[in-house]
Design a protein around this motif. Structure first.
Motif, PDB file in Angstrom:
ATOM      1  N   GLU A   1       3.642  16.704 -13.548  1.00 26.81           N
ATOM      2  CA  GLU A   1       3.687  18.167 -13.485  1.00 26.81           C
ATOM      3  C   GLU A   1       4.965  18.737 -14.059  1.00 26.81           C
ATOM      4  OE1 GLU A   1       1.429  18.966  -9.402  1.00 26.81           O
ATOM      5  OE2 GLU A   1       3.001  20.425  -9.911  1.00 26.81           O
ATOM      6  N   THR A   2       6.089  18.116 -13.705  1.00 29.09           N
ATOM      7  CA  THR A   2       7.354  18.695 -14.135  1.00 29.09           C
ATOM      8  C   THR A   2       7.800  18.193 -15.502  1.00 29.09           C
ATOM      9  OG1 THR A   2       8.565  16.952 -13.029  1.00 29.09           O
ATOM     10  CG2 THR A   2       8.175  18.967 -11.780  1.00 29.09           C
ATOM     11  N   GLY A   3       7.266  17.070 -15.902  1.00 33.27           N
ATOM     12  CA  GLY A   3       7.706  16.507 -17.175  1.00 33.27           C
ATOM     13  C   GLY A   3       6.723  16.862 -18.280  1.00 33.27           C
ATOM     14  N   ASP A   4       6.842  16.185 -19.366  1.00 26.64           N
ATOM     15  CA  ASP A   4       5.965  16.449 -20.500  1.00 26.64           C
ATOM     16  C   ASP A   4       4.694  15.620 -20.337  1.00 26.64           C
ATOM     17  OD1 ASP A   4       4.796  17.049 -22.861  1.00 26.64           O
ATOM     18  OD2 ASP A   4       6.480  16.405 -24.116  1.00 26.64           O
ATOM     19  N   LEU A   5       3.590  16.313 -20.241  1.00 27.27           N
ATOM     20  CA  LEU A   5       2.337  15.610 -20.035  1.00 27.27           C
ATOM     21  C   LEU A   5       2.033  14.665 -21.176  1.00 27.27           C
ATOM     22  CD1 LEU A   5       0.210  15.506 -17.914  1.00 27.27           C
ATOM     23  CD2 LEU A   5      -1.112  17.196 -19.169  1.00 27.27           C
ATOM     24  N   ARG A   6       2.457  15.049 -22.377  1.00 27.38           N
ATOM     25  CA  ARG A   6       2.162  14.202 -23.525  1.00 27.38           C
ATOM     26  C   ARG A   6       2.850  12.849 -23.377  1.00 27.38           C
ATOM     27  NH1 ARG A   6       3.672  18.223 -28.138  1.00 27.38           N
ATOM     28  NH2 ARG A   6       5.334  18.336 -26.593  1.00 27.38           N
ATOM     29  N   LEU A   7       4.040  12.849 -22.801  1.00 27.43           N
ATOM     30  CA  LEU A   7       4.760  11.589 -22.634  1.00 27.43           C
ATOM     31  C   LEU A   7       4.008  10.680 -21.672  1.00 27.43           C
ATOM     32  CD1 LEU A   7       7.356   9.857 -23.001  1.00 27.43           C
ATOM     33  CD2 LEU A   7       8.209  10.956 -20.951  1.00 27.43           C
TER      34      LEU A   7
ATOM     35  N   ALA B   1       0.837  -1.207   0.000  1.00 22.96           N
ATOM     36  CA  ALA B   1       0.000   0.000   0.000  1.00 22.96           C
ATOM     37  C   ALA B   1       0.864   1.246   0.000  1.00 22.96           C
ATOM     38  CB  ALA B   1      -0.919  -0.018   1.218  1.00 22.96           C
ATOM     39  N   SER B   2       1.881   1.247   0.886  1.00 20.84           N
ATOM     40  CA  SER B   2       2.731   2.437   0.950  1.00 20.84           C
ATOM     41  C   SER B   2       3.469   2.620  -0.370  1.00 20.84           C
ATOM     42  CB  SER B   2       3.716   2.337   2.119  1.00 20.84           C
ATOM     43  OG  SER B   2       4.463   1.151   2.021  1.00 20.84           O
ATOM     44  N   GLY B   3       3.832   1.495  -0.985  1.00 22.08           N
ATOM     45  CA  GLY B   3       4.495   1.577  -2.285  1.00 22.08           C
ATOM     46  C   GLY B   3       3.624   2.296  -3.306  1.00 22.08           C
ATOM     47  N   PHE B   4       2.353   1.931  -3.309  1.00 27.28           N
ATOM     48  CA  PHE B   4       1.458   2.558  -4.283  1.00 27.28           C
ATOM     49  C   PHE B   4       1.242   4.033  -3.997  1.00 27.28           C
ATOM     50  CE2 PHE B   4       0.302  -0.339  -7.418  1.00 27.28           C
ATOM     51  CZ  PHE B   4       0.275  -1.606  -6.879  1.00 27.28           C
ATOM     52  N   VAL B   5       1.192   4.378  -2.718  1.00 24.02           N
ATOM     53  CA  VAL B   5       1.027   5.795  -2.365  1.00 24.02           C
ATOM     54  C   VAL B   5       2.223   6.590  -2.880  1.00 24.02           C
ATOM     55  CG1 VAL B   5       1.041   7.403  -0.445  1.00 24.02           C
ATOM     56  CG2 VAL B   5      -0.450   5.427  -0.377  1.00 24.02           C
ATOM     57  N   VAL B   6       3.425   6.044  -2.617  1.00 27.54           N
ATOM     58  CA  VAL B   6       4.630   6.728  -3.084  1.00 27.54           C
ATOM     59  C   VAL B   6       4.615   6.844  -4.604  1.00 27.54           C
ATOM     60  CG1 VAL B   6       7.130   6.571  -3.231  1.00 27.54           C
ATOM     61  CG2 VAL B   6       5.983   6.010  -1.104  1.00 27.54           C
ATOM     62  N   LEU B   7       4.157   5.781  -5.247  1.00 20.12           N
ATOM     63  CA  LEU B   7       4.099   5.791  -6.709  1.00 20.12           C
ATOM     64  C   LEU B   7       3.176   6.888  -7.205  1.00 20.12           C
ATOM     65  CD1 LEU B   7       5.098   4.246  -9.186  1.00 20.12           C
ATOM     66  CD2 LEU B   7       3.011   2.906  -9.111  1.00 20.12           C
ATOM     67  N   ALA B   8       2.022   7.005  -6.535  1.00 18.17           N
ATOM     68  CA  ALA B   8       1.068   8.045  -6.949  1.00 18.17           C
ATOM     69  C   ALA B   8       1.700   9.425  -6.813  1.00 18.17           C
ATOM     70  CB  ALA B   8      -0.200   7.947  -6.111  1.00 18.17           C
ATOM     71  N   MET B   9       2.417   9.632  -5.686  1.00 18.12           N
ATOM     72  CA  MET B   9       3.092  10.921  -5.503  1.00 18.12           C
ATOM     73  C   MET B   9       4.101  11.166  -6.613  1.00 18.12           C
ATOM     74  SD  MET B   9       3.862  10.900  -1.430  1.00 18.12           S
ATOM     75  CE  MET B   9       5.340  11.857  -1.655  1.00 18.12           C
ATOM     76  N   ALA B  10       4.885  10.111  -6.871  1.00 23.42           N
ATOM     77  CA  ALA B  10       5.940  10.245  -7.881  1.00 23.42           C
ATOM     78  C   ALA B  10       5.327  10.564  -9.243  1.00 23.42           C
ATOM     79  CB  ALA B  10       6.758   8.962  -7.949  1.00 23.42           C
ATOM     80  N   LEU B  11       4.288   9.824  -9.607  1.00 23.47           N
ATOM     81  CA  LEU B  11       3.667  10.046 -10.909  1.00 23.47           C
ATOM     82  C   LEU B  11       3.084  11.437 -11.012  1.00 23.47           C
ATOM     83  CD1 LEU B  11       1.915   6.644 -11.700  1.00 23.47           C
ATOM     84  CD2 LEU B  11       3.916   7.644 -12.785  1.00 23.47           C
ATOM     85  N   GLY B  12       2.452  11.869  -9.928  1.00 25.14           N
ATOM     86  CA  GLY B  12       1.893  13.210  -9.947  1.00 25.14           C
ATOM     87  C   GLY B  12       2.976  14.243 -10.184  1.00 25.14           C
TER      88      GLY B  12
END
Lengths: 444, 279, 386
Positions: free
Chosen positions: C126-132, C111-122
């Motif tokens: 934001e900082t990367g190219d949304l199209r990618l 569960a904590s892994g997925f939470v961290v993943l969600a944060m990372a993806l978010g």
């Protein structure tokens, strides 16, 4: 392992070599004064010409090329080849510019030519136009329709193409149906246009085979259609070098589209060429499209079995005279040897001479770029009054923006139009489009 | 083999029939459209009124189909021959021989599958141009550019490797006792056993070569070596599409492939009987 | 190098040469290009700028790696009890014993892994190219929607065609027609089938069930959103649109499954044909029913082919371009823009070869990673030989 490693090493070296080699393809060169270049029939110049025409237009083009080859006094030989669509030619040019052979003459739209020019692949034709030995006389120069030839000039004044033909966005209409609805003249204002669309919705064309489906108009999401609509209302897509979609004219255009679609007097196109096809079988009353579709409509209306009386005119307009969207691809000359470049220019000059223009436009149904061509077309005008009707509109032509990155903006316009057609809030869409379009200005 | 019960059988038949209809609909449309007049295609008619056999003759003659057809055949034959031979040779060591770096080589070969075509076109064109200028025979506008880059296929190598892995070790032992080395084993025993996958891959390679459009357009500048896919492109011009002719052309283009497939699919009826093994 | 090694390399050399020059070199070339500002002509070296522009802040990438590690660890821990049981051969698990602790721990970790993943993806979005990232998401939808369905359907079809008594030749040709019919024809037909027009086949089919006309290929909203709207729910949170494929994408997925099922079936058939007959005969003698024979005899023996098709299918759908591009409409907005389409646009619309190459290499790395993972996970389950 060592064998594999050395193999990889070879590949990497090859990669770097080719990459460097490709990157430094010929670009630093001295521009030779054409007046000093000689062409001898003992060393005939061979040119390659890439175009996208097929079928009848290609046949006509090949005939003209053959005549040039047979009659020019320098022994220049042009080899014309079908090279795919505009996009395919762009592809070949892109790769050719990085290493590999380039043709001599190509067909290119303005934004494509701008890119080739940026990559230093094209010739600035001004040297040739102004050459005392090979160029155009002032009278000849003035004979070219100014707005057409200006389209192919870059911001810094380089003439990177010469227009061989142009097309206008015109309105096709089913005159028979119009008469059935009680009108003998096409609408001149957008209000009349809308009224007629509603009438058409309620009263199908008497000879239509699909009377359950009757529309005034079918909308295409092509950005050029929006341009036509905006121009006709006296507006423009750009202002002072920036995009200006947040304008009254754009709003009016989109509102009209949304209104007609909501009221079911019009529809959004369901696939490419659908508007042409439905017009040809009497399902829609009006169609706004490029004049290059004239031959198609001519044969399609007949093949569709109805052979109804159809006519062309300028799209409805706001002011006292129409404003039409004019566009077309131009011919560009690629960098090569001075002899080849000169020979290419001579071909272009010959091709755009009034006699050749007359032959070309008769076969292709494009429109000429030289005023004096009208003299050669007198009998043609009599035979094809519709063609003459459009010819007389050439003077009202206005072109779409030539800003870098316009291709990208076109895609955004397309999406915006579809959103509006599907019921989105026009205010929001227009503001967003304006923002997004202007955001591209910095990037290109 | 057990026969399926009659109720199940009918259900099966109905299911297959539905699937068959769904699968063949576009082809049927293509066939019907190829016999229509242009007007009928415009009116979206379902069936042609009079059968326009002339469409075929017109499509063939107006776009010089004969020569494009020939080009496609030669290109496809060369590509298939090269792919089958080189891939067979490469799959064998990967499946049945032990040497250092085997798995890495396999991964590298697989890696070639992972790059989208948009990205490989430009560097390959540069390579081919360079080869054109630096080798005794021409590459651009000639058969080498159209065939050699595709004479090995990771897909084929991978598939053949899977099959070869399933060949029992006893066969190899027996062959060794008979004094055969790897090469003889490969060409005399393994090759015949791989008939089914070889034919399959041969046909799939033929199809992909036959339908290829982007690369041939890029490496040919004249009609001399252009394949049939380019000819089909020419029926859609700015003046609108001539669907009836295009579909006639498409049918002509599809027939060799279908014939090939019909010939080959008979090979898949029976499994390979391994007599002399489980004795 | 002994003789065996030499033979191996000799056999490999022609294929390696061709693949090396025309398959591997482009990867290096693309990498070279991605390090430059490269529109049409080579510009100056910009190093990793394109990659950072695409992927976003490297810190978030690190976070995503941490998340991946957490999830992997959770998976390992979750499987521990089974490993232990196998070793110790204890048939029962008493409640409250060690396996239960591992299980809970793995859940928490996961569960904590997925939470961290969600944060990372978010953060990356934001900082990367949304199209990618949008491209990755759409591609994932596309792969998950296409590959399992294709494999399942083709397996069943191949088996039926292999065992059927009558008319199998006809059906074999019929099911292969979609792959063989030129794309110009299939695309036109499917664009008509999935057209937003009220009389299109899809809408008529939908209408039989009393459902409203849909815009199909022109519909950029997700199927979940449409479902909610159909149920009368007017407003819904944004993630309903974001986390589900759009109707346009689903239409394209259906088109692709249709095209490639025959292709997969043909390969499955080849796989079935290579199975020595005596296996089927033995099963029949043992009195196994058709279904049992399929599950316990055919499936394992077919597993090399299934593994092959899955691997190749995933790679193929990750880089699929033609069939998607040809069905793309302005109405679908960006909901069908799989990564190869994004890369194509980057080259032909935005004229930025440098950036496009960086995107292509990112895609390549993703496919490579995925393939290696698949090889590890599924490769062990493949049954070769007897």
């Amino acid at each position: 392992m060592s064998v594999r490693a050395s193999r990889l090493g070879c590949l990497a070296a090859l990669g770097v070599f080719l990459g460097c080699g490709g990157g430094s393809a010929p670009s630093t060169r001295i521009d030779v004064d054409p007046d000093t270049v000689e062409l001898h029939t003992t060393q005939p110049v061979e040119l390659t010409f890439w175009y996208q025409h097929s079928r009848q237009r290609e046949e006509a083009l090949q005939e003209l090329i053959a005549e040039f080859n047979g009659t020019n006094e320098h022994g220049i030989r042009v080899q014309g080849e079908y090279s795919g669509s505009y996009g395919d030619i762009y592809n070949k040019m892109m790769t050719g510019l990085q290493g590999g052979a380039l043709p001599n003459v190509i067909v290119a739209y303005q934004n494509q030519a701008a890119l080739y020019h940026e990559a230093e692949g094209l010739v600035d034709l001004n040297r040739y136009i102004n050459s005392s030995r090979w160029g155009l006389t002032p009278a000849q120069r003035a004979d070219y329709v100014a707005s057409f030839i200006d389209q192919d000039r870059t911001a810094d004044g380089a003439q990177i193409g010469l227009p061989p033909n142009r097309s206008l966005e015109i309105m096709y209409y089913n005159a028979e149906w119009l008469a059935e609805l009680g009108y003998d003249k096409p609408p001149h204002t957008w209000a009349e246009f809308m009224r007629l669309c509603y009438l058409a919705r309620d009263q199908p064309f008497s000879r239509s085979a699909h009377k359950e489906r009757s529309l005034g108009f079918i909308f295409d999401w092509d950005a050029s259609r929006l341009a036509t609509s905006v121009f006709s209302r006296g507006g423009d897509l750009v202002q002072d070098g920036r995009y200006h979609f947040d304008s009254e004219q754009t709003r009016q255009s989109l509102e009209m589209m949304q209104q007609l679609i909501t009221d079911k007097a019009a529809e959004l196109m369901s696939g490419a060429y659908a508007d042409q096809e439905e017009f040809a079988v009497g399902t829609s009353l009006f169609m706004i499209r490029s004049s290059s579709g004239l031959p198609f409509v001519r044969s399609a209306v007949e093949d569709g079995g109805l052979s109804f009386d159809w006519q062309v005119t300028a799209p409805p307009h706001a002011g006292d005279h129409p404003v039409l969207n004019v566009y077309g691809a131009s011919l560009s000359v690629c960098r090569a040897t001075p002899e080849q470049e000169l020979a290419s220019w001579l071909f272009l000059k010959w091709f755009t001479a009034p006699q050749q223009q007359a032959r070309w436009v008769k076969a292709s149904n494009y429109f000429p770029v030289r005023h004096s061509t009208a003299r050669e077309l007198k009998s043609y005008f009599e035979e094809f009054p519709r063609y003459k009707a459009v010819f007389d509109l050439l003077q009202y032509g206005k072109s779409e923006p030539n800003l870098a990155g316009y291709q990208v903006v076109r895609k955004k316009v397309e999406q915006a139009m579809v959103e509006v057609a599907q019921g989105a809030d026009i205010e929001q869409v227009v503001r967003k489009l304006d923002r997004d379009a202007n955001a591209t200005l910095g990037q290109y | 083999m057990k026969t399926v019960g009659s109720k199940k059988g009918t259900l099966l038949a109905i299911g297959l029939a539905c699937g068959g209809v769904i699968a063949s609909l576009p082809f049927v449309w293509m066939l019907l459209a190829s016999f229509m007049t242009r007007g009928e295609t415009l009116r979206r008619a379902f069936l042609p009124g009079d059968i326009q056999w002339g469409n075929y003759a017109k499509a063939w003659s107006e776009e010089d189909f004969g020569s494009y057809f020939e080009n496609s055949l030669i290109i496809a034959a060369l590509q298939v021959g090269g792919t089958l031979l080189f891939s067979l040779m490469a799959a064998y060591p990967l499946a049945r021989m032990k040497f250092r770096g085997r798995e890495v080589v396999f991964m590298i070969i697989l890696a070639t599958l992972m790059v989208p075509e948009t990205v490989t076109m430009v560097p390959n064109f540069l390579t081919v141009s360079w080869l054109h200028h630096n080798s005794p025979f021409g590459w651009i506008n000639n058969w080498p550019a159209l065939t050699i880059p595709f004479m090995a296929s990771a897909f084929t190598i991978f598939l053949l490797r899977q099959f070869m892995r399933g060949i029992p070790e006893e066969l190899w032992d027996a062959a060794q006792i008979d004094g055969a080395g790897h090469l003889r084993f490969l060409f005399q025993i393994v090759l015949p056993m791989c008939r089914a996958p070889l034919l399959t891959v041969g046909m799939l390679t033929f199809i992909s070569s036959w339908n290829a459009l982007g690369w041939p357009l890029l490496v040919t500048n004249t009609p001399a070596w252009r394949p049939i896919s380019v000819a089909l492109l020419k029926f859609v011009s700015e003046a609108g599409a001539e669907v009836h002719l295009q579909m006639a052309g498409a049918v002509i283009a599809t027939i060799p492939v279908l014939l090939l497939y019909a010939l080959i699919q008979k090979e898949f009826t029976e499994g390979i009987s391994m007599s002399g093994l489980k004795g | 190098m002994n003789k065996e090694h030499l033979t191996a390399w000799i056999l490999l050399s022609p294929a390696l040469l061709v693949l090396g020059v025309f398959g591997i070199f482009p990867i290096f070339y693309a990498f070279f290009v991605s390090l430059h500002a490269w529109r049409i002509r080579q510009g100056e070296v910009v190093g990793a700028v394109h990659y950072l522009q695409a992927l976003g802040d490297p810190a978030y990438l690190g976070l995503a790696a941490v998340a991946a590690a957490l999830i992997w660890l959770a998976w390992r821990w979750g499987h521990r009890p089974n490993a232990e049981l196998a070793v110790t051969n204890k048939p029962q698990v008493t409640p409250g014993s060690r396996p239960g602790v591992w299980f809970v721990a793995s859940l928490v970790l996961g569960a904590s892994g997925f939470v961290v993943l969600a944060m990372a993806l978010g953060g990356l979005a934001e900082t990367g190219d949304l199209r990618l990232y949008n491209g990755f998401k759409i591609t994932l939808f596309y792969v998950l929607g296409t590959v399992p369905a294709e494999i399942a359907i083709s397996m069943v079809l191949a088996y039926l065609l292999f065992r059927a008594q009558r008319g199998k030749s006809v059906f074999r040709v019929l099911f292969f027609l979609p792959y063989v019919t030129p794309m110009i024809a299939t695309a036109v037909v499917f664009r008509t089938v999935f057209s937003p027009h009220p009389s299109s086949m899809a809408n008529r089919f939908w209408g039989w069930f009393g459902l409203e006309n849909q815009r199909w290929l022109f519909e950029g909203r997700s199927v979940a959103a449409l479902l909610l709207e159909g149920l009368g729910v007017g407003s819904y949170p944004d993630w309903v649109n974001d986390l589900f494929p759009s109707l346009a994408l689903v239409s394209i997925i259906l088109y692709n499954i249709w095209v490639y099922v025959g292709y997969n079936t043909v390969i499955m058939l080849a796989g079935l044909s290579a199975i020595p007959r005596h296996f089927f005969e033995a099963a029949a003698i043992d009195g196994a029913s058709a279904i049992r024979s399929f599950i316990h005899v055919t499936l394992p023996l077919l597993s090399p082919t299934v593994f092959f098709l899955t691997l190749v299918g995933v790679i193929g759908t990750f880089k699929a371009f033609n069939h998607i591009y040809i069905m793309r409409t302005a109405g679908a907005q960006d909901s069908v823009d799989v990564l190869p389409v994004v890369i194509f646009d980057q080259i032909y619309q935005f004229h930025d070869a440098g950036y496009a190459s960086a995107l292509a290499l990112i895609l390549f790395a993703a496919i490579l990673l995925l393939t290696v993972m698949q090889n590890r996970l599924l490769g062990k389950r493949v049954f070769y030989g007897d």
